[in-house]
Design a protein around this motif. Structure first.
Motif, PDB file in Angstrom:
ATOM      1  N   GLY A 275      53.300   3.934 -17.695  1.00 42.35           N
ATOM      2  CA  GLY A 275      54.023   4.362 -18.897  1.00 42.35           C
ATOM      3  C   GLY A 275      55.285   5.118 -18.508  1.00 42.35           C
ATOM      4  N   SER A 276      55.719   6.003 -19.396  1.00 38.95           N
ATOM      5  CA  SER A 276      57.044   6.608 -19.231  1.00 38.95           C
ATOM      6  C   SER A 276      57.180   7.513 -18.015  1.00 38.95           C
ATOM      7  N   ILE A 277      56.186   8.369 -17.745  1.00 37.59           N
ATOM      8  CA  ILE A 277      56.371   9.286 -16.613  1.00 37.59           C
ATOM      9  C   ILE A 277      56.387   8.499 -15.300  1.00 37.59           C
ATOM     10  N   ALA A 278      55.621   7.428 -15.235  1.00 42.87           N
ATOM     11  CA  ALA A 278      55.642   6.583 -14.031  1.00 42.87           C
ATOM     12  C   ALA A 278      56.991   5.883 -13.907  1.00 42.87           C
TER      13      ALA A 278
ATOM     14  N   CYS B  53      49.201  -0.009 -11.397  1.00 41.66           N
ATOM     15  CA  CYS B  53      48.082  -0.388 -12.272  1.00 41.66           C
ATOM     16  C   CYS B  53      48.333   0.098 -13.689  1.00 41.66           C
ATOM     17  N   ASP B  54      48.041  -0.747 -14.645  1.00 36.87           N
ATOM     18  CA  ASP B  54      48.052  -0.335 -16.059  1.00 36.87           C
ATOM     19  C   ASP B  54      47.093  -1.255 -16.801  1.00 36.87           C
ATOM     20  N   ILE B  55      46.410  -0.725 -17.820  1.00 40.46           N
ATOM     21  CA  ILE B  55      45.526  -1.614 -18.599  1.00 40.46           C
ATOM     22  C   ILE B  55      46.360  -2.641 -19.359  1.00 40.46           C
TER      23      ILE B  55
ATOM     24  N   GLU C  25      51.058  -6.587 -18.920  1.00 42.99           N
ATOM     25  CA  GLU C  25      52.503  -6.797 -19.042  1.00 42.99           C
ATOM     26  C   GLU C  25      53.278  -5.666 -18.364  1.00 42.99           C
ATOM     27  N   ARG C  26      52.839  -4.412 -18.640  1.00 41.35           N
ATOM     28  CA  ARG C  26      53.510  -3.256 -18.018  1.00 41.35           C
ATOM     29  C   ARG C  26      53.302  -3.234 -16.509  1.00 41.35           C
ATOM     30  N   ALA C  27      52.065  -3.498 -16.087  1.00 36.61           N
ATOM     31  CA  ALA C  27      51.781  -3.473 -14.649  1.00 36.61           C
ATOM     32  C   ALA C  27      52.616  -4.541 -13.943  1.00 36.61           C
TER      33      ALA C  27
ATOM     34  N   PRO D 251      46.789   8.631 -19.558  1.00 36.27           N
ATOM     35  CA  PRO D 251      46.432   9.646 -20.559  1.00 36.27           C
ATOM     36  C   PRO D 251      45.500  10.708 -19.963  1.00 36.27           C
ATOM     37  N   ASN D 252      45.527  11.895 -20.554  1.00 30.24           N
ATOM     38  CA  ASN D 252      44.857  13.073 -19.977  1.00 30.24           C
ATOM     39  C   ASN D 252      43.367  12.888 -19.668  1.00 30.24           C
ATOM     40  N   TYR D 253      42.622  12.183 -20.558  1.00 32.12           N
ATOM     41  CA  TYR D 253      41.166  12.106 -20.375  1.00 32.12           C
ATOM     42  C   TYR D 253      40.787  11.356 -19.110  1.00 32.12           C
ATOM     43  N   LEU D 254      41.731  10.617 -18.539  1.00 35.56           N
ATOM     44  CA  LEU D 254      41.436   9.848 -17.322  1.00 35.56           C
ATOM     45  C   LEU D 254      41.866  10.565 -16.045  1.00 35.56           C
ATOM     46  N   HIS D 255      42.519  11.720 -16.173  1.00 35.76           N
ATOM     47  CA  HIS D 255      43.019  12.397 -14.968  1.00 35.76           C
ATOM     48  C   HIS D 255      41.894  12.716 -13.988  1.00 35.76           C
ATOM     49  N   ALA D 256      40.827  13.359 -14.499  1.00 38.84           N
ATOM     50  CA  ALA D 256      39.742  13.760 -13.590  1.00 38.84           C
ATOM     51  C   ALA D 256      38.993  12.549 -13.032  1.00 38.84           C
TER      52      ALA D 256
ATOM     53  N   GLU E 164      49.170  13.985 -12.755  1.00 37.67           N
ATOM     54  CA  GLU E 164      50.020  14.592 -13.794  1.00 37.67           C
ATOM     55  C   GLU E 164      49.280  15.727 -14.517  1.00 37.67           C
ATOM     56  N   LYS E 165      50.039  16.558 -15.185  1.00 41.97           N
ATOM     57  CA  LYS E 165      49.500  17.670 -15.962  1.00 41.97           C
ATOM     58  C   LYS E 165      49.199  17.205 -17.382  1.00 41.97           C
ATOM     59  N   PRO E 166      48.319  17.842 -18.116  1.00 45.97           N
ATOM     60  CA  PRO E 166      47.377  18.866 -17.673  1.00 45.97           C
ATOM     61  C   PRO E 166      46.354  18.232 -16.734  1.00 45.97           C
TER      62      PRO E 166
ATOM     63  N   ALA F 158      59.201   9.203 -29.254  1.00 41.59           N
ATOM     64  CA  ALA F 158      60.329   8.489 -28.643  1.00 41.59           C
ATOM     65  C   ALA F 158      60.159   8.357 -27.127  1.00 41.59           C
ATOM     66  N   TRP F 159      59.157   9.009 -26.577  1.00 44.52           N
ATOM     67  CA  TRP F 159      58.972   9.036 -25.124  1.00 44.52           C
ATOM     68  C   TRP F 159      57.846   8.106 -24.669  1.00 44.52           C
ATOM     69  N   SER F 160      56.682   8.213 -25.298  1.00 46.26           N
ATOM     70  CA  SER F 160      55.511   7.463 -24.829  1.00 46.26           C
ATOM     71  C   SER F 160      55.749   5.958 -24.896  1.00 46.26           C
ATOM     72  N   ALA F 161      55.177   5.243 -23.918  1.00 45.62           N
ATOM     73  CA  ALA F 161      55.282   3.776 -23.881  1.00 45.62           C
ATOM     74  C   ALA F 161      54.739   3.155 -25.169  1.00 45.62           C
ATOM     75  N   ASP F 162      53.811   3.856 -25.851  1.00 44.14           N
ATOM     76  CA  ASP F 162      53.230   3.311 -27.082  1.00 44.14           C
ATOM     77  C   ASP F 162      53.824   3.918 -28.351  1.00 44.14           C
TER      78      ASP F 162
ATOM     79  N   SER G 147      50.823   6.313 -30.014  1.00 44.22           N
ATOM     80  CA  SER G 147      50.448   6.741 -28.668  1.00 44.22           C
ATOM     81  C   SER G 147      49.121   7.478 -28.587  1.00 44.22           C
ATOM     82  N   TRP G 148      48.497   7.411 -27.408  1.00 40.92           N
ATOM     83  CA  TRP G 148      47.312   8.211 -27.074  1.00 40.92           C
ATOM     84  C   TRP G 148      47.603   9.705 -27.226  1.00 40.92           C
ATOM     85  N   PHE G 149      48.877  10.113 -27.095  1.00 41.21           N
ATOM     86  CA  PHE G 149      49.240  11.536 -27.203  1.00 41.21           C
ATOM     87  C   PHE G 149      48.701  12.160 -28.495  1.00 41.21           C
TER      88      PHE G 149
HETATM   89  N1  LIG Z   1      55.393  16.335 -15.715  1.00 42.25           N
HETATM   90  C1  LIG Z   1      55.982  16.024 -16.841  1.00 42.25           C
HETATM   91  O1  LIG Z   1      57.035  16.547 -17.183  1.00 42.25           O
HETATM   92  C2  LIG Z   1      55.361  14.992 -17.734  1.00 42.25           C
HETATM   93  C3  LIG Z   1      56.151  14.376 -18.732  1.00 42.25           C
HETATM   94  C4  LIG Z   1      55.551  13.396 -19.526  1.00 42.25           C
HETATM   95  C5  LIG Z   1      54.222  13.060 -19.349  1.00 42.25           C
HETATM   96  N2  LIG Z   1      53.482  13.691 -18.401  1.00 42.25           N
HETATM   97  C6  LIG Z   1      52.050  13.369 -18.230  1.00 42.25           C
HETATM   98  O2  LIG Z   1      51.913  12.075 -17.667  1.00 42.25           O
HETATM   99  C7  LIG Z   1      50.771  11.423 -18.178  1.00 42.25           C
HETATM  100  C8  LIG Z   1      51.190  10.069 -18.730  1.00 42.25           C
HETATM  101  O3  LIG Z   1      52.109  10.285 -19.796  1.00 42.25           O
HETATM  102  P1  LIG Z   1      53.245   9.243 -20.211  1.00 42.25           P
HETATM  103  O4  LIG Z   1      54.285  10.030 -20.882  1.00 42.25           O
HETATM  104  O5  LIG Z   1      53.608   8.375 -19.080  1.00 42.25           O
HETATM  105  O6  LIG Z   1      52.423   8.389 -21.305  1.00 42.25           O
HETATM  106  P2  LIG Z   1      52.696   6.902 -21.796  1.00 42.25           P
HETATM  107  O7  LIG Z   1      52.009   6.769 -23.091  1.00 42.25           O
HETATM  108  O8  LIG Z   1      54.153   6.600 -21.746  1.00 42.25           O
HETATM  109  O9  LIG Z   1      51.981   6.004 -20.683  1.00 42.25           O
HETATM  110  C9  LIG Z   1      50.618   6.062 -20.378  1.00 42.25           C
HETATM  111  C10 LIG Z   1      50.254   4.733 -19.715  1.00 42.25           C
HETATM  112  O10 LIG Z   1      48.911   4.794 -19.227  1.00 42.25           O
HETATM  113  C11 LIG Z   1      48.349   3.496 -19.411  1.00 42.25           C
HETATM  114  N3  LIG Z   1      46.888   3.562 -19.327  1.00 42.25           N
HETATM  115  C12 LIG Z   1      45.991   3.934 -20.280  1.00 42.25           C
HETATM  116  N4  LIG Z   1      44.730   3.813 -19.798  1.00 42.25           N
HETATM  117  C13 LIG Z   1      44.842   3.361 -18.526  1.00 42.25           C
HETATM  118  C14 LIG Z   1      43.896   3.033 -17.514  1.00 42.25           C
HETATM  119  N5  LIG Z   1      42.562   3.118 -17.720  1.00 42.25           N
HETATM  120  N6  LIG Z   1      44.355   2.584 -16.321  1.00 42.25           N
HETATM  121  C15 LIG Z   1      45.676   2.456 -16.086  1.00 42.25           C
HETATM  122  N7  LIG Z   1      46.629   2.754 -17.013  1.00 42.25           N
HETATM  123  C16 LIG Z   1      46.213   3.204 -18.211  1.00 42.25           C
HETATM  124  C17 LIG Z   1      48.879   3.081 -20.773  1.00 42.25           C
HETATM  125  O11 LIG Z   1      48.738   1.690 -20.994  1.00 42.25           O
HETATM  126  C18 LIG Z   1      50.326   3.541 -20.665  1.00 42.25           C
HETATM  127  O12 LIG Z   1      51.160   2.534 -20.125  1.00 42.25           O
HETATM  128  C19 LIG Z   1      50.179  12.361 -19.222  1.00 42.25           C
HETATM  129  O13 LIG Z   1      49.100  13.069 -18.673  1.00 42.25           O
HETATM  130  C20 LIG Z   1      51.301  13.326 -19.552  1.00 42.25           C
HETATM  131  O14 LIG Z   1      50.845  14.623 -19.906  1.00 42.25           O
HETATM  132  C21 LIG Z   1      54.036  14.630 -17.582  1.00 42.25           C
END
Ligand SMILES: NC(=O)c1ccc[n+]([C@@H]2O[C@H](COP(=O)([O-])OP(=O)(O)OC[C@H]3O[C@@H](n4cnc5c(N)ncnc54)[C@H](O)[C@@H]3O)[C@@H](O)[C@H]2O)c1
Length: 346
Positions: free
Chosen positions: A12-15, A35-37, A40-42, A74-79, A95-97, A160-164, A168-170
């Protein structure tokens, strides 16, 4: 020259705007897999960076040639993803949190220890030049004793930021766990701990859902924090601000330090003797700027792996910054001032 092979999980966007371009620009890294679910994005990112595309992170982690991964989901998958990656022998930049609970954060730290791998959390506010300079002024005693602060991070929201976009999951509690407090507040709890060089020990907060009708998470929060030496201040995190506010003000004995509070100057120090010092410094990154400037997060993660040195933002640090946010949620739910437990301060 040693080159680390990298996997980026979540495209998504941060990547797209930070992790991938910063790895690509670093001569010590090679993007091996993404990797992305969303296939198309991956595939789009894989094609762009000449990497292999996966839709299941477990398959990416099974590639033994990958040295380190970024967790950008998304956050729930970080751990769960970070722990699986550490157990697969990869270094992890998450990524945070960092997690959705203290228990998860602790498990991540333990997994890094057990596997003797690095775990770094993407708290990029610590690398902003004005923030580093302010910490130096506080640490060296140049501004005297700190009495108070106010820090805020607010903007109109992640639509305006999230890929969705607005879907968004946000905005969904099951995936985000927390809203503006997880998106923005945790940046500021981490920054305040970093600037003061002290832990937050008490928190009072209102954490509300008042501006996003179709969301199940918080979008507007005001908190009062107290540090271990008795410094008190406020922290706001909001998706209801019409314009971005990413400013911090430190009120100290000999000066007021204004951080990211002026269009031209990253830091303005107003001394009580009347002297005013304006620092231009490199500006803070905003979502609008994308990946034009280096966040220093990726380069310092790679540096720590290559030199086997401490990461600049460890799992323990991420856990303490998350602890402040968890305490704010508890405060708003119980309508009590919450003391951070000793276990969170170890
Ligand atoms: N450090 C920073 O300043 C900063 C800024 C923005 C976001 N973030 C963090 O980065 C993380 C991602 O945010 P984002 O803005 O990129 O969100 P986003 O919505 O733009 O992208 C999230 C991506 O994760 C993908 N995804 C969902 N489940 C998945 C899975 N099981 N396997 C692989 N990919 C999966 C989604 O399809 C989507 O492409 C969040 O935890 C957010 O808090 C940090």
């Amino acid at each position: 020259m040693e080159i680390l092979r990298i996997g980026v999980i979540g495209c998504g966007s941060i990547a797209r705007y930070r992790h991938l371009p910063e790895y690509a620009a670093n001569k010590h890294a090679e993007i091996t897999a993404v990797c992305d679910i969303s296939a198309e994005r991956a595939e789009a990112m894989a094609a762009h960076y000449n990497a292999k595309a996966y839709t299941d992170y477990n398959e990416l982690l099974a590639d033994e040639s990958i040295d380190a991964v970024s967790v950008c989901t998304p956050n729930y998958l970080h751990a769960p993803i970070s722990i699986a990656a550490l157990n697969a022998g990869k270094h992890v930049l998450c990524e945070k949190p960092m997690a959705t609970s203290d228990e998860e954060a602790e498990a991540m730290i333990q997994a890094a220890r057990n596997n003797n791998r690095k775990l770094m959390i993407g708290h990029n506010q610590r690398f902003v030049p004005s923030h580093r300079k302010a910490r130096e002024l506080i640490e060296t005693g140049a501004v005297g004793k700190v009495y108070s602060f106010r820090t805020a991070f607010g903007h109109p929201g992640p639509e305006a930021w999230s890929a969705d976009g607005s879907n968004s999951w946000f905005f969904r509690k099951e995936e985000a766990f927390i809203g503006a407090m997880g998106d923005l507040g945790v940046h500021k709890s981490d920054l305040i701990r970093y600037l003061l060089g002290e832990e937050i020990v008490e928190v009072a907060a209102f954490v509300e859902n008042s501006s996003k009708p179709n969301s199940t998470v918080d979008d507007n929060a005001a908190c009062i924090l107290k540090s271990e030496s008795g410094i008190i201040g406020t922290m706001a995190a909001s998706w209801s601000y019409g314009r971005e506010d990413n400013s911090t003000i430190i009120y100290a004995e000999k000066a007021v330090i204004r951080l990211e509070d002026h269009p031209e100057y990253g830091m303005i120090v107003q001394y009580t003797n009347g002297e005013v010092v304006k620092y231009e410094l490199g500006r803070i990154q905003s979502n609008d700027e994308g990946g034009q400037n280096s966040s220093h997060v990726i380069s310092s993660f790679l540096h720590s792996i290559l030199t086997d040195s401490e990461v600049p933002v460890s799992g323990e640090e991420g856990r303490k910054s998350l602890g402040v946010i968890l305490a704010a949620l508890e405060s708003t739910n119980t309508k009590q001032i919450v003391s951070l437990h000793a276990k969170e301060l170890i």
